[in-house]
Enzyme design. Structure first.
Site, PDB file in Angstrom:
ATOM      1  N   CYS A   7       1.272  -1.214  -0.056  1.00 51.85           N
ATOM      2  CA  CYS A   7       0.186  -0.206  -0.131  1.00 51.85           C
ATOM      3  C   CYS A   7       0.657   1.032  -0.312  1.00 51.85           C
ATOM      4  CB  CYS A   7      -1.238  -0.311   0.782  1.00 51.85           C
ATOM      5  SG  CYS A   7      -1.912   1.467   1.188  1.00 51.85           S
ATOM      6  N   CYS A  24      -9.460  10.650   9.232  1.00 53.34           N
ATOM      7  CA  CYS A  24      -8.663  10.413   8.504  1.00 53.34           C
ATOM      8  C   CYS A  24      -7.327  10.516   8.966  1.00 53.34           C
ATOM      9  CB  CYS A  24      -9.185   9.673   6.488  1.00 53.34           C
ATOM     10  SG  CYS A  24      -7.362   9.990   5.920  1.00 53.34           S
TER      11      CYS A  24
HETATM   12  N1  SAH Z   1      -7.387   9.142  -0.588  1.00 52.36           N
HETATM   13  C1  SAH Z   1      -8.061   7.774  -1.248  1.00 52.36           C
HETATM   14  C2  SAH Z   1      -6.890   6.533  -1.017  1.00 52.36           C
HETATM   15  C3  SAH Z   1      -5.900   6.683   0.536  1.00 52.36           C
HETATM   16  S1  SAH Z   1      -7.399   6.203   1.346  1.00 52.36           S
HETATM   17  C4  SAH Z   1      -9.416   7.630  -0.863  1.00 52.36           C
HETATM   18  O1  SAH Z   1      -9.866   8.701   0.042  1.00 52.36           O
HETATM   19  O2  SAH Z   1      -9.713   7.012  -1.399  1.00 52.36           O
HETATM   20  C5  SAH Z   1      -7.903   4.780   1.771  1.00 52.36           C
HETATM   21  C6  SAH Z   1      -9.127   3.909   1.696  1.00 52.36           C
HETATM   22  O3  SAH Z   1      -9.234   3.935   3.712  1.00 52.36           O
HETATM   23  C7  SAH Z   1     -10.588   5.314   2.048  1.00 52.36           C
HETATM   24  O4  SAH Z   1     -11.454   4.436   1.554  1.00 52.36           O
HETATM   25  C8  SAH Z   1     -10.881   6.096   2.879  1.00 52.36           C
HETATM   26  O5  SAH Z   1     -12.267   6.506   2.846  1.00 52.36           O
HETATM   27  C9  SAH Z   1     -10.454   4.805   4.241  1.00 52.36           C
HETATM   28  N2  SAH Z   1     -10.451   5.473   5.326  1.00 52.36           N
HETATM   29  C10 SAH Z   1      -9.996   6.890   5.819  1.00 52.36           C
HETATM   30  N3  SAH Z   1      -9.704   6.636   7.298  1.00 52.36           N
HETATM   31  C11 SAH Z   1      -9.635   5.439   7.668  1.00 52.36           C
HETATM   32  C12 SAH Z   1     -10.300   4.613   8.893  1.00 52.36           C
HETATM   33  N4  SAH Z   1     -10.169   5.993   9.453  1.00 52.36           N
HETATM   34  N5  SAH Z   1     -10.718   4.047   8.876  1.00 52.36           N
HETATM   35  C13 SAH Z   1     -10.699   3.161   8.041  1.00 52.36           C
HETATM   36  N6  SAH Z   1     -11.219   3.654   6.473  1.00 52.36           N
HETATM   37  C14 SAH Z   1     -10.476   5.005   6.645  1.00 52.36           C
HETATM   38 FE1  SF4 Z   2      -8.093   9.995   1.045  1.00 53.45          FE
HETATM   39 FE2  SF4 Z   2      -9.516  11.248   2.630  1.00 53.45          FE
HETATM   40 FE3  SF4 Z   2      -7.726   9.988   3.886  1.00 53.45          FE
HETATM   41 FE4  SF4 Z   2      -6.862  12.280   1.812  1.00 53.45          FE
HETATM   42  S1  SF4 Z   2      -8.476  12.673   3.586  1.00 53.45           S
HETATM   43  S2  SF4 Z   2      -6.078   9.854   2.005  1.00 53.45           S
HETATM   44  S3  SF4 Z   2      -8.928  12.398   0.700  1.00 53.45           S
HETATM   45  S4  SF4 Z   2      -9.840   9.478   2.951  1.00 53.45           S
END
Ligand code: SAH
Ligand code: SF4
Length: 343
Positions: A104, A118
């Site tokens: 990843c 996130c």
């Molecule tokens: N920016 C991109 C890829 C990175 S995040 C995106 O948002 O798709 C990868 C995945 O992790 C995304 O589906 C995101 O929504 C998820 N994600 C983010 N924070 C998370 C959390 N705290 N618990 C579970 N999944 C999470």
């Molecule tokens: Fe993905 Fe949103 Fe986290 Fe950016 S902020 S890495 S778009 S899940």
């Protein structure tokens, strides 16, 4: 200085041609970079002396030093904190599943999209990664695997950052990953996950990019989605779904829809019905991700019985779904936990 990891094989050929060096040597050099995965220019001992001098004078090998490395207690996940030349840091995660290894990787230092749950979004945006910095992560992983006689075959662009916000650098890196004479990772084994950058999805469709696409949905109405994903304001759900349909029509690919399951927020049967109404009839698959903990968001993951009920509703609409295995939570290597801070 030119970072060799930032060049496609064609660009490397053009560079050698500009030095009036026979393009026949491109293959050998590419082999050092992506088959042997050497970590210094000096290790490329079998190249002609003039080429080696040119490389030493004009090029670097953008190997990213490991600032910290952690292993999950279950032994399946390994997280690398890598230092960029300007001392920004990014994270790359290696995940083992029965019979396969997946890397990843990150596309940005931080992220500008600000999804509330996130950790990357909570830290904000530092900068885009260069193609070389994206490629260097994969070469690093491949170098580790090679020492075990293994090879990397699966790649997810789901680490730090929003890949479609850094489109050109990411797609050039993808070209390097797919190069049959190098890392040779199958296009369908490369999954790009996006929060829903509409112009990027449309561009992928126009360019017929054959990699797999995952879309982070989390809410099935504009109002619900906006509570979790601030960029839904810029790219509203109906525009996003139009772009998804366009992508599917143009490429013939299906889309994986990701749904972070948050207890009491977006995990009820009504929410599942809303997903069903939105996606039913599309060639879609839903990946459910029980929320992983982050310091900036006070929510709990949906329990497994509730997740099963959610899946049962989706099935009524003909939507296949999976619940993502939780991996690496103890070392903050799970989805959305990458903050690139030493813990
Ligand atoms: N920016 C991109 C890829 C990175 S995040 C995106 O948002 O798709 C990868 C995945 O992790 C995304 O589906 C995101 O929504 C998820 N994600 C983010 N924070 C998370 C959390 N705290 N618990 C579970 N999944 C999470
Ligand atoms: Fe993905 Fe949103 Fe986290 Fe950016 S902020 S890495 S778009 S899940």
């Amino acid at each position: 200085m030119i970072d060799l990891y930032g060049l496609t094989r064609a660009e490397l050929g053009a560079l050698l041609a500009s030095w009036e060096i026979k393009t026949a040597h491109v293959g050998r050099l590419w082999n050092y970079l992506y088959w042997e995965c050497v970590d210094t220019l000096a290790a490329m001992t079998e190249l002609p002396a003039r080429l080696r001098r040119k490389l030493e004078a004009h090029c670097t090998l953008g190997v990213l030093p490991v600032a910290a490395e952690t292993h999950s207690t279950d032994g399946y996940t390994r997280k690398l904190l890598l230092a960029l030349p300007d001392q920004e840091k990014i994270e790359t995660v290696l995940m083992r599943y029965p019979g396969r290894v997946t890397a990843c990787i990150s596309s940005q230092a931080g992220c500008a999209m600000g999804c509330v749950f996130c950790a990357t979004g909570q830290r904000g945006f530092m900068r885009h990664l260069t193609t070389g910095e994206i490629v260097a992560q994969v070469v690093h992983v491949q170098r580790l695997l090679k020492a075990n006689g293994e090879r990397l075959r699966n790649l997810v662009l789901m680490g730090m950052g929003e890949p479609l916000h850094n489109y050109d650098a990411v797609m050039k890196a993808v070209d390097v990953f797919r190069d049959a004479a190098g890392l040779a990772i199958g296009a369908r084994k490369i999954t790009l996950s996006t929060v829903g950058v509409v112009p990027g999805i449309r561009r992928m469709a126009e360019e017929a990019r054959p990699i797999s696409l995952a879309l982070s949905l989390h809410g099935a109405t504009q109002e619900e989605r906006l509570k979790l994903v601030p960029t839904a304001r810029r790219w509203p759900l109906d525009e996003l779904m139009d772009a998804c349909r366009y992508y599917m029509e143009k490429t013939g690919n299906h889309i994986f829809f990701e749904w972070t399951l948050i207890e009491g927020k977006n995990d009820s049967a009504e929410h599942a019905h809303a997903v069903g109404r939105l996606l039913g009839g599309m060639d879609a698959q839903v990946n459910l991700i029980p929320l992983n903990p982050t310091s900036g968001y006070d929510g709990a993951p949906t329990r497994s019985e509730a997740a099963k009920r959610f899946q049962a509703v989706l099935a009524e609409y003909g939507l296949p779904s999976t619940v993502r295995q939780r991996r690496g939570i103890d070392i903050a290597a799970g989805c959305g936990q990458l903050a690139a801070t030493v813990r």
